[in-house]
Scaffold this motif. Structure first.
Motif, PDB file in Angstrom:
ATOM      1  N   TYR A 273     -29.849 -77.645 113.867  1.00  0.00           N
ATOM      2  CA  TYR A 273     -29.727 -76.954 115.158  1.00  0.00           C
ATOM      3  C   TYR A 273     -28.990 -77.875 116.117  1.00  0.00           C
ATOM      4  N   ILE A 274     -27.991 -77.320 116.832  1.00  0.00           N
ATOM      5  CA  ILE A 274     -27.142 -78.119 117.717  1.00  0.00           C
ATOM      6  C   ILE A 274     -27.157 -77.520 119.114  1.00  0.00           C
ATOM      7  N   SER A 275     -27.519 -78.319 120.090  1.00  0.00           N
ATOM      8  CA  SER A 275     -27.479 -77.880 121.481  1.00  0.00           C
ATOM      9  C   SER A 275     -27.407 -79.100 122.386  1.00  0.00           C
ATOM     10  N   PHE A 276     -26.579 -79.001 123.437  1.00  0.00           N
ATOM     11  CA  PHE A 276     -26.432 -80.102 124.396  1.00  0.00           C
ATOM     12  C   PHE A 276     -26.865 -79.686 125.796  1.00  0.00           C
ATOM     13  N   GLY A 277     -27.772 -78.721 125.885  1.00  0.00           N
ATOM     14  CA  GLY A 277     -28.265 -78.297 127.183  1.00  0.00           C
ATOM     15  C   GLY A 277     -27.295 -77.385 127.900  1.00  0.00           C
ATOM     16  N   THR A 278     -27.544 -77.186 129.176  1.00  0.00           N
ATOM     17  CA  THR A 278     -26.767 -76.223 129.957  1.00  0.00           C
ATOM     18  C   THR A 278     -25.592 -76.842 130.696  1.00  0.00           C
ATOM     19  N   VAL A 279     -25.473 -78.155 130.679  1.00  0.00           N
ATOM     20  CA  VAL A 279     -24.456 -78.825 131.491  1.00  0.00           C
ATOM     21  C   VAL A 279     -23.348 -79.449 130.655  1.00  0.00           C
ATOM     22  N   ILE A 280     -23.689 -79.974 129.476  1.00  0.00           N
ATOM     23  CA  ILE A 280     -22.784 -80.847 128.731  1.00  0.00           C
ATOM     24  C   ILE A 280     -21.980 -80.098 127.678  1.00  0.00           C
ATOM     25  N   THR A 281     -20.694 -80.434 127.596  1.00  0.00           N
ATOM     26  CA  THR A 281     -19.838 -80.055 126.473  1.00  0.00           C
ATOM     27  C   THR A 281     -19.097 -81.312 126.029  1.00  0.00           C
ATOM     28  N   PRO A 282     -19.216 -81.732 124.770  1.00  0.00           N
ATOM     29  CA  PRO A 282     -18.504 -82.932 124.308  1.00  0.00           C
ATOM     30  C   PRO A 282     -16.993 -82.782 124.459  1.00  0.00           C
ATOM     31  N   GLN A 283     -16.313 -83.910 124.504  1.00  0.00           N
ATOM     32  CA  GLN A 283     -14.861 -83.924 124.580  1.00  0.00           C
ATOM     33  C   GLN A 283     -14.258 -83.291 123.313  1.00  0.00           C
ATOM     34  N   GLU A 298     -20.975 -78.893 104.354  1.00  0.00           N
ATOM     35  CA  GLU A 298     -21.536 -77.544 104.177  1.00  0.00           C
ATOM     36  C   GLU A 298     -23.021 -77.510 104.534  1.00  0.00           C
ATOM     37  N   PHE A 299     -23.358 -78.196 105.623  1.00  0.00           N
ATOM     38  CA  PHE A 299     -24.735 -78.167 106.115  1.00  0.00           C
ATOM     39  C   PHE A 299     -24.972 -76.840 106.842  1.00  0.00           C
ATOM     40  N   PRO A 300     -25.989 -76.083 106.489  1.00  0.00           N
ATOM     41  CA  PRO A 300     -26.308 -74.876 107.260  1.00  0.00           C
ATOM     42  C   PRO A 300     -26.563 -75.277 108.718  1.00  0.00           C
ATOM     43  N   PHE A 301     -25.985 -74.552 109.659  1.00  0.00           N
ATOM     44  CA  PHE A 301     -26.152 -74.941 111.048  1.00  0.00           C
ATOM     45  C   PHE A 301     -26.250 -73.732 111.961  1.00  0.00           C
ATOM     46  N   LEU A 302     -26.989 -73.925 113.061  1.00  0.00           N
ATOM     47  CA  LEU A 302     -27.044 -72.978 114.166  1.00  0.00           C
ATOM     48  C   LEU A 302     -26.634 -73.751 115.409  1.00  0.00           C
ATOM     49  N   TRP A 303     -25.532 -73.337 116.028  1.00  0.00           N
ATOM     50  CA  TRP A 303     -24.940 -74.084 117.142  1.00  0.00           C
ATOM     51  C   TRP A 303     -24.977 -73.211 118.392  1.00  0.00           C
ATOM     52  N   SER A 304     -25.698 -73.673 119.401  1.00  0.00           N
ATOM     53  CA  SER A 304     -25.717 -73.003 120.704  1.00  0.00           C
ATOM     54  C   SER A 304     -24.570 -73.576 121.531  1.00  0.00           C
ATOM     55  N   LEU A 305     -23.534 -72.765 121.728  1.00  0.00           N
ATOM     56  CA  LEU A 305     -22.298 -73.249 122.351  1.00  0.00           C
ATOM     57  C   LEU A 305     -21.787 -72.198 123.324  1.00  0.00           C
ATOM     58  N   ARG A 306     -21.587 -72.599 124.568  1.00  0.00           N
ATOM     59  CA  ARG A 306     -21.117 -71.662 125.584  1.00  0.00           C
ATOM     60  C   ARG A 306     -19.743 -71.099 125.209  1.00  0.00           C
ATOM     61  N   ASP A 307     -19.521 -69.870 125.618  1.00  0.00           N
ATOM     62  CA  ASP A 307     -18.294 -69.166 125.243  1.00  0.00           C
ATOM     63  C   ASP A 307     -17.038 -69.937 125.632  1.00  0.00           C
ATOM     64  N   ASN A 308     -17.063 -70.576 126.818  1.00  0.00           N
ATOM     65  CA  ASN A 308     -15.850 -71.265 127.284  1.00  0.00           C
ATOM     66  C   ASN A 308     -15.553 -72.538 126.491  1.00  0.00           C
ATOM     67  N   ALA A 309     -16.481 -72.960 125.617  1.00  0.00           N
ATOM     68  CA  ALA A 309     -16.254 -74.154 124.792  1.00  0.00           C
ATOM     69  C   ALA A 309     -15.789 -73.796 123.383  1.00  0.00           C
ATOM     70  N   MET A 310     -15.784 -72.513 123.051  1.00  0.00           N
ATOM     71  CA  MET A 310     -15.379 -72.086 121.709  1.00  0.00           C
ATOM     72  C   MET A 310     -13.945 -72.515 121.390  1.00  0.00           C
ATOM     73  N   LYS A 311     -13.104 -72.552 122.419  1.00  0.00           N
ATOM     74  CA  LYS A 311     -11.692 -72.888 122.205  1.00  0.00           C
ATOM     75  C   LYS A 311     -11.496 -74.330 121.754  1.00  0.00           C
ATOM     76  N   LEU A 312     -12.536 -75.150 121.885  1.00  0.00           N
ATOM     77  CA  LEU A 312     -12.440 -76.549 121.478  1.00  0.00           C
ATOM     78  C   LEU A 312     -12.680 -76.743 119.978  1.00  0.00           C
TER      79      LEU A 312
END
Length: 454
Positions: A273-283, A298-312
């Motif tokens: 499970y991957i999440s960096f809270g509501t403020v942070i997006t890695p470079q 090929e690790f199964p993962f669930l990533w909570s990622l804000r829509d505006n960071a998908m382009k990264l």
């Protein structure tokens, strides 16, 4: 019902400070022995809107305080430190004005002040009124301890030089002898009191010993040496958490059901499970390194990622990993961590996330970004031994794969899992009827119910 206690609650409206304070107030209200207590919650309009979300709670009335911007204008800057500086410049007058309004509306003077510890001036407001001040520290005990030793830390840095000090350990701070100077928050390492955040925290340290009580969302058993040291410094040092194990939580309804259904189909302890809270997006470079590690292994993962960071994300990443991974714009973190399919949590090491990880026994892979997160990650890896930090402190493909292997596949991970489950049991025991956190919460409730008798 007759009201005999009126508690004024002063929130710090930035980051994740106000929500845990409201959680504490809700817990106090919902306790059956708290009848007759009403709470006036003072916070900026923007923050109140976010944490109350249109909901009303019995015996809690939200009041909006001025955020420091010009009348009729919203803050348009992008730097949170600028917004913080405007807000702090407006204090304490903005709070005093609304406190008087609340007293008129309730027909009763405020009998006790409960505030975020950052709002050091609450000490002066309480002294002027002759009432107790209870401060709420929203982070870990270890970071509070580090702040309380700021003068000694600065003295040593000035006498030996910052560069020579970085790898020295805090041998003079009980319970933190393995922590290095370089693990400390920037606000402690910098003695630049022109910084609004550094100045605010330094003033807090000077005032905290005058508080009637310090309340922490933690449990004594996680850091007994630090706890005993802090108990010697304050009138009352009260660990009352983890709140997630002792407090009711607001339901999100059907939100996040898609990812929860996906988790149900995964193997036990297999999902990252991957999440960096509501403020942070890695470079972008780090986002790429993390994505490449997940795809390669090929690790199964669930990533909570804000829509505006998908382009990264790397081109085609979503398609190539769709068979074993899932990305959502928001995930119900507590329900995710509670799910037995989750085997590790890649986190920024905010204190709330660490407590939630401990409460559900999920090992951590740490990528801290700012504030107390670096110190928290040090404690996670080297003191509590319930997770690992990334090599070099940033996401790279090889470093992330190594960390994932350590936690998910190697003997190191087995030991980490045993350690976090031991800590989980201690946390569960702390919130039982006769547990240390439960006893401390009762003491807090008695304190605010009968403040004049202290």
């Amino acid at each position: 019902m007759a009201i005999h206690s009126h508690i004024g609650v002063l929130a710090f409206p930035f980051g994740t400070h106000a929500a845990p304070l409201l959680t504490l107030v809700r817990r106090l209200v919902l306790d059956s022995s708290s009848q007759g207590i009403t709470f006036s919650f003072f916070n900026t309009a923007k923050s109140n809107c976010a944490i109350f979300s249109g909901q009303e709670f019995d015996n809690i009335k939200a009041y909006d305080v001025w955020d420091g911007t010009h009348e009729g204008e919203a803050f348009t800057g992008s730097n949170i430190l600028e917004a913080m500086q405007l807000f702090l410049a407006a204090t304490p007058g903005n709070f005093e004005k609304v406190m008087k309004e609340a007293e008129v509306k309730n027909g009763m003077k405020i009998s006790c002040l409960l505030s975020d510890a950052f709002l050091w001036f609450t000490c002066d407001l309480a002294e002027e009124r002759g009432i107790p001040w209870v401060s709420f520290w929203t982070a870990a005990s270890c970071s509070l301890s580090a702040h309380m030793y700021t003068d000694q830390i600065w003295s040593l840095m000035r006498s030996t030089g910052t560069a020579k000090t970085e790898e020295k350990t805090l041998s003079f701070v009980p319970g933190m002898t393995s922590v290095r100077f370089s693990d400390l928050p920037e606000e402690i390492l910098s003695d630049n009191l022109e910084s609004p955040l550094t100045l605010m925290i330094y003033k807090m340290v000077q005032k905290l010993s005058k508080s009637t009580a310090i309340v922490v969302n933690s449990f004594e058993e996680i850091d007994p040496v630090i706890t005993n040291d802090l108990k010697s410094k304050f009138q009352n040092f009260l660990n009352i958490g983890p709140s997630i194990l002792s407090s009711p939580t607001l339901s999100n309804g059907d939100s996040g059901q898609e990812c929860l259904l996906w988790l149900e189909k995964q193997r036990h302890a297999s999902v990252i499970y991957i999440s960096f809270g509501t403020v942070i997006t890695p470079q972008p470079r780090e986002m790429a390194g993390l994505a490449e590690a997940l795809e390669t292994g090929e690790f199964p993962f669930l990533w909570s990622l804000r829509d505006n960071a998908m382009k990264l994300l790397p081109d085609g990443f979503l398609d190539r990993t769709s068979k074993f991974g899932m990305i959502v714009s928001w995930a119900p973190q507590l329900k995710v961590l509670e799910n037995p399919s989750v085997g590790a949590f890649i986190t920024h090491c905010g204190w709330n996330s660490i407590l939630e990880s401990i409460s559900f026994g999920v090992p951590m892979i740490c990528r801290p970004f700012f504030g107390d997160q670096n110190l928290n990650s040090k404690m996670v890896e080297d003191v509590w031994k319930i997770g690992v930090r990334l090599e070099g402190g940033v996401f790279t493909k090889n470093g992330t794969i190594e960390a994932l292997h350590s936690v998910m596949l190697n003997e190191t991970g087995k030991a980490i899992r045993e350690n976090i489950n031991k800590l989980k049991r201690k946390a569960q025991n702390a919130v039982k009827f006769d547990g240390t956190s439960t006893k401390n919460f009762r003491a807090l409730l008695e304190l605010i119910k009968s403040p004049r008798g202290i």
